[in-house]
Structure formats: C-alpha cells, structure tokens
Design a protein around this motif. Sequence first.
Motif, short mmCIF file in Angstrom:
data_model
loop_
_atom_site.label_atom_id
_atom_site.label_comp_id
_atom_site.label_asym_id
_atom_site.label_seq_id
_atom_site.Cartn_x
_atom_site.Cartn_y
_atom_site.Cartn_z
N ALA A 177 25.93 37.60 -20.61
CA ALA A 177 26.57 36.33 -20.25
C ALA A 177 25.75 35.58 -19.20
CB ALA A 177 27.98 36.58 -19.75
N TRP A 178 25.15 36.33 -18.27
CA TRP A 178 24.29 35.70 -17.27
C TRP A 178 23.13 34.97 -17.94
CZ3 TRP A 178 19.25 35.70 -15.77
CH2 TRP A 178 18.96 35.21 -14.49
N ALA A 179 22.50 35.63 -18.91
CA ALA A 179 21.38 35.01 -19.62
C ALA A 179 21.83 33.77 -20.38
CB ALA A 179 20.75 36.02 -20.57
N ALA A 180 23.04 33.80 -20.94
CA ALA A 180 23.57 32.64 -21.66
C ALA A 180 23.78 31.47 -20.70
CB ALA A 180 24.88 33.01 -22.35
N GLN A 181 24.26 31.75 -19.48
CA GLN A 181 24.41 30.70 -18.48
C GLN A 181 23.05 30.18 -18.02
OE1 GLN A 181 26.81 32.01 -15.20
NE2 GLN A 181 28.73 31.87 -16.33
N ALA A 182 22.14 31.09 -17.73
CA ALA A 182 20.82 30.71 -17.23
C ALA A 182 20.06 29.85 -18.24
CB ALA A 182 20.01 31.95 -16.88
N ALA A 183 20.32 30.07 -19.52
CA ALA A 183 19.67 29.25 -20.54
C ALA A 183 20.05 27.79 -20.39
CB ALA A 183 20.05 29.76 -21.93
N GLY A 184 21.29 27.52 -19.97
CA GLY A 184 21.72 26.15 -19.74
C GLY A 184 20.94 25.50 -18.62
N VAL A 185 20.66 26.27 -17.57
CA VAL A 185 19.84 25.75 -16.47
C VAL A 185 18.44 25.41 -16.95
CG1 VAL A 185 18.77 26.32 -14.25
CG2 VAL A 185 21.15 26.95 -14.69
N GLY A 186 17.83 26.34 -17.70
CA GLY A 186 16.46 26.15 -18.15
C GLY A 186 16.28 24.95 -19.06
N ALA A 187 17.32 24.62 -19.82
CA ALA A 187 17.22 23.51 -20.77
C ALA A 187 17.62 22.17 -20.17
CB ALA A 187 18.10 23.81 -21.99
N PHE A 188 18.13 22.17 -18.95
CA PHE A 188 18.67 20.94 -18.37
C PHE A 188 17.58 20.10 -17.71
CE2 PHE A 188 20.76 18.61 -14.84
CZ PHE A 188 21.71 17.90 -15.56
N ASP A 189 17.61 18.80 -17.95
CA ASP A 189 16.67 17.89 -17.29
C ASP A 189 17.31 16.51 -17.18
OD1 ASP A 189 14.61 16.45 -16.24
OD2 ASP A 189 13.10 17.15 -17.67
N ALA A 190 17.72 16.17 -15.96
CA ALA A 190 18.35 14.87 -15.71
C ALA A 190 17.37 13.86 -15.11
CB ALA A 190 19.53 15.06 -14.76
N SER A 191 16.10 14.22 -15.05
CA SER A 191 15.13 13.39 -14.33
C SER A 191 15.12 11.95 -14.80
CB SER A 191 13.73 13.99 -14.47
OG SER A 191 13.69 15.33 -14.01
N ASP A 192 15.27 11.76 -16.11
CA ASP A 192 15.15 10.41 -16.67
C ASP A 192 16.42 9.59 -16.56
OD1 ASP A 192 12.53 10.89 -17.33
OD2 ASP A 192 12.96 11.49 -19.40
N TRP A 193 17.54 10.22 -16.17
CA TRP A 193 18.78 9.45 -16.13
C TRP A 193 19.55 9.57 -14.82
CZ3 TRP A 193 22.78 12.85 -15.50
CH2 TRP A 193 22.69 14.12 -16.10
N LEU A 194 18.93 10.14 -13.80
CA LEU A 194 19.63 10.25 -12.51
C LEU A 194 20.08 8.88 -12.00
CD1 LEU A 194 17.70 12.84 -10.29
CD2 LEU A 194 19.97 13.08 -11.32
N TYR A 195 19.29 7.85 -12.30
CA TYR A 195 19.64 6.50 -11.82
C TYR A 195 20.99 6.03 -12.36
CZ TYR A 195 18.32 4.72 -16.42
OH TYR A 195 18.25 4.46 -17.78
#
Length: 263
Positions: A177-195
């Motif tokens: 389950a930890w690996a399943a959660q961590a995968a969400g972190v690895g795939a996340f990128d808000a850099s282009d829409w933080l504004y």
Amino acid sequence: MPTASNGAVSIHYATDGDADRETVLLLGDVGYGAWQWGWQHAGLTGPFETVVPDLRGAGRSDAPSGPYAIEDFVADVEAVLDDHGARRAHVVGAGLGGMVALELARASTRPQSLALLGTAATGEGLSLDPLFGSPADPDDLTSSLSAALSDDFLSAHPEAVDRIVDWRADEDATREAWAAQAAGVGAFDASDWLYEVTLPSLVVHGRDDAVWPVDRGRRLAEGLPRGDFVGVDAGHLVGIERSRDVNDRLVGFFEGVGSTDRA
C-alpha cells in the motif's frame, strides 16, 4: 467512527470540535496513519472543527490494488467532505497530502485556504524509500524515523519515539500500500498549473528535511500566486518537531483567511 464511500473504496475518518466552527481538513503523508496529526489536534480543535481521513492504503481505510493517482485521493476526500456535510474547509496537507490539497484546490471550490507542510509541486526525482518502515518490524519503524525527524529531536524525545513506533505499527501502510501511495507522488507534477491555485497558501518546510528538500518548498511557494514560505529548523515532520510554532502559524493563518472571507 464514520466512513465515506468512493465507489467500492471505504475511507475512514475522524472528526472533533464544534461543527458550527470553520472546518480544517488534515491530509497525511505517504504511508502514515492519522497518528501524525496528534501534535496538531489540541491546537486546532477548539478554534476549528477538524476532519482527519485515513488516506486509502493506511489506517482503517481500504487499501485497493495500486498504483494510486493523486486524483484518486481527491475523489476520496470529496467523498469524506460530502459524507460529513462540510461545504468548505481549510486544508492542511503534509507531503503526499499537500499534493492532494493542491489538486483538490484546482478541481474544487471547497478549499478556503491551503497549508502545505513538507511538500512540493512535483514528485519527480524524490526518493521516498527512506521514510518507509514495515508495520510488522519495530526496529525498521524506529530506524526509518531518522529520515523523518532530526537527530536532535530523536535524541531529546525517546519516549515520543517509542509512542510513534507503537502508533505506526497499528496504523501505517504495508509495503504494498505504501508503494501504491508513493506512486501517486512520483507521477504528480503541478509545475505548469500552480498559477491557477489562487487561494491563500502557507508553505512550511523543515530546513533539514532529508527526503523532501527545502528548496522544493521554496519553489512551491514562489509558484503559488498567494504563497508564503516559512522555513523552520526541523526535519521532514515539521508538525511534530515544531508543533507549537506550526500550530500557532496555522491558527493565525486560518483566522486571517476567515476574517477576510467575512469582511
């Protein structure tokens, strides 16, 4: 304790405080159970109502097969808020929970403000493995705390460390389950829409964070139109190490936002 349903997934959550007060939603970090918010409970409950979900994969919530996407957690959180009847909430997110908070703010009008503890706009390049400890192995749980808390805290508070290890054994995610959660972190990128996230946002980060580098927090605050950065002398779990300072900042921040909303 109440549970909310997101399709076939049941999410456990706990509430405390006066339901007539503004709601603070607390979203946790990778693998950790709700124990991680024990240092915020007394400081926030009273001035506010608190809602603390167990993210899917941890605590008493379901742990479906992964990997999990940040959007999965957002849908779970929306189900919790619907079940509880909370129309709006101040959102506190730590690590993974901070990413969930950012996506929730982009997808929904429910957040009033964001408080982001030890998190980042993207998970690219992060290695979260040092934070994992097997719930079945007390020694592993203890040793993995060296990546989450500073040496000063660990040496000064051995009784707190023992309690944390007990809580982790009861509430933390299994490796799968930890690996399943961590995968969400690895795939996340808000850099282009933080504004797009124009809510008042407080970013608090430990200067000695060994896993989520402090520069990630600074860049996150810089990318948020209304983001303010606060660095504190602590490791990753700033809400534990500097609980009084963090709690005072959270209460003052939320009260300030609430006053603006009522003006």
